[in-house]
Design an enzyme around this catalytic site. Sequence first.
Site, PDB file in Angstrom:
ATOM      1  N   ASP A 112      16.936 -30.015  79.375  1.00 22.96           N
ATOM      2  CA  ASP A 112      15.984 -29.919  80.488  1.00 22.96           C
ATOM      3  C   ASP A 112      14.752 -30.767  80.144  1.00 22.96           C
ATOM      4  OD1 ASP A 112      15.327 -27.764  82.944  1.00 22.96           O
ATOM      5  OD2 ASP A 112      13.520 -28.491  81.915  1.00 22.96           O
TER       6      ASP A 112
ATOM      7  N   HIS B  22      12.275 -20.832  79.695  1.00 22.54           N
ATOM      8  CA  HIS B  22      10.831 -20.609  79.475  1.00 22.54           C
ATOM      9  C   HIS B  22      10.493 -19.137  79.250  1.00 22.54           C
ATOM     10  CE1 HIS B  22       9.919 -24.723  80.383  1.00 22.54           C
ATOM     11  NE2 HIS B  22      10.313 -24.645  81.643  1.00 22.54           N
TER      12      HIS B  22
ATOM     13  N   ASP C  68      16.208 -31.958  85.591  1.00 19.69           N
ATOM     14  CA  ASP C  68      14.942 -32.475  86.105  1.00 19.69           C
ATOM     15  C   ASP C  68      14.456 -33.717  85.363  1.00 19.69           C
ATOM     16  OD1 ASP C  68      14.689 -30.729  83.977  1.00 19.69           O
ATOM     17  OD2 ASP C  68      13.337 -29.346  85.006  1.00 19.69           O
TER      18      ASP C  68
ATOM     19  N   HIS D 123      11.725 -30.162  80.581  1.00 24.02           N
ATOM     20  CA  HIS D 123      10.626 -29.347  80.068  1.00 24.02           C
ATOM     21  C   HIS D 123      11.036 -28.679  78.753  1.00 24.02           C
ATOM     22  CE1 HIS D 123      10.142 -29.381  84.547  1.00 24.02           C
ATOM     23  NE2 HIS D 123       8.903 -29.696  84.199  1.00 24.02           N
TER      24      HIS D 123
HETATM   25 ZN    ZN Z   1      12.718 -28.008  83.671  1.00 22.80          ZN
END
Ligand code: ZN
Length: 337
Positions: free
Chosen positions: A179, A142, A266, A181
């Site tokens: 991931d 991120h 996740d 996200h």
């Molecule tokens: Zn994540």
Amino acid sequence: MAGAAAGGLSEPAEKRRPLYFSHPACFAHDPSRVMPGHPESPQRLRAIERHLAERDWLGWERRQAPAATEAELELVHGAGHVRAVRELCEAGGGAIDADTYASEASFEAALHAVGAACAMTRALVDGEAPAGFCAVRPAGHHAEAERAMGFCLFDNVAIAAELAIRELEVERVFVFDWDVHHGNGTVEAFRRRPDVLVAGIHQQGIYPGTGAAEDRGSGPGEGCTINLPVPAGSGEELWLSLLERVVEPAAAAFEPNLILVSAGFDAHRDDPLAGCRLEAASFGRIARRVRQLATALGAPVGAVLEGGYSPPALAESVAATLAGLGQDPGEPSPALT
Ligand SMILES: [Zn+2]
């Protein structure tokens, strides 16, 4: 580099053990005083290493990650961002935004997280091993050029990809982000670049809100961003289908010389921060497919830890991933079928 004499170009591929990188500094990045109860805690790495130690590290060779240089951080990040994070840590740490923290030890942790990704990439490109994994914190995908966000300070995988191209004469890098996200930092780092293909499967509608399927990159990088948002509740069948039908053909057509994985865990059904339904074994099957892809393309593959916030699920998922990534595609693996 510690252990660099082991392996080597003269040994056949099947003799070269896959490489596991970590460093004690990565355990010291600790939210306990800044944001107590934060899900991104040292407990995650402790769970992984306890689980792997009980399994004799699945035969992987362990190496201690060196610290990255600030020049390496600046392959992707602005000097002002690097200095701001360093100075915040030197001042004792604090909150960067509502989610993201730095403790006093976080800059050192981040240097070793980036250093792990860079050392792994150098070793893979040098032919020391066919596969690698970095068990590091903080995560990276991120973090943007001038901004820490989403628990991430510096983009470990993006820096490793840039290092490979600028310093190791690698022509094309494929980054696969599994991931849950969207990896906004990595996508932004390379969105206008034709030499880095970034493909990611992520749950739509959750943090950070980017990663629409229509976003395919910009300018000379048009087509080199592949966003595959999936609805909450998605499980292994959809993830494997997207991998097989979209990601693998695109990667094969791109002909990368190196594959890097942003390996977040996740999307596991037990994860408290998202709503997908993968099992630990699902990550093993995904990892095995990625290793098969890498072998078919004649490219090494290295994965770097991103998210995963249920420590027991994370530990099992990382072990399954090492089993899948470390599996020579020429050998059957009853445990993963
Ligand atoms: Zn994540």
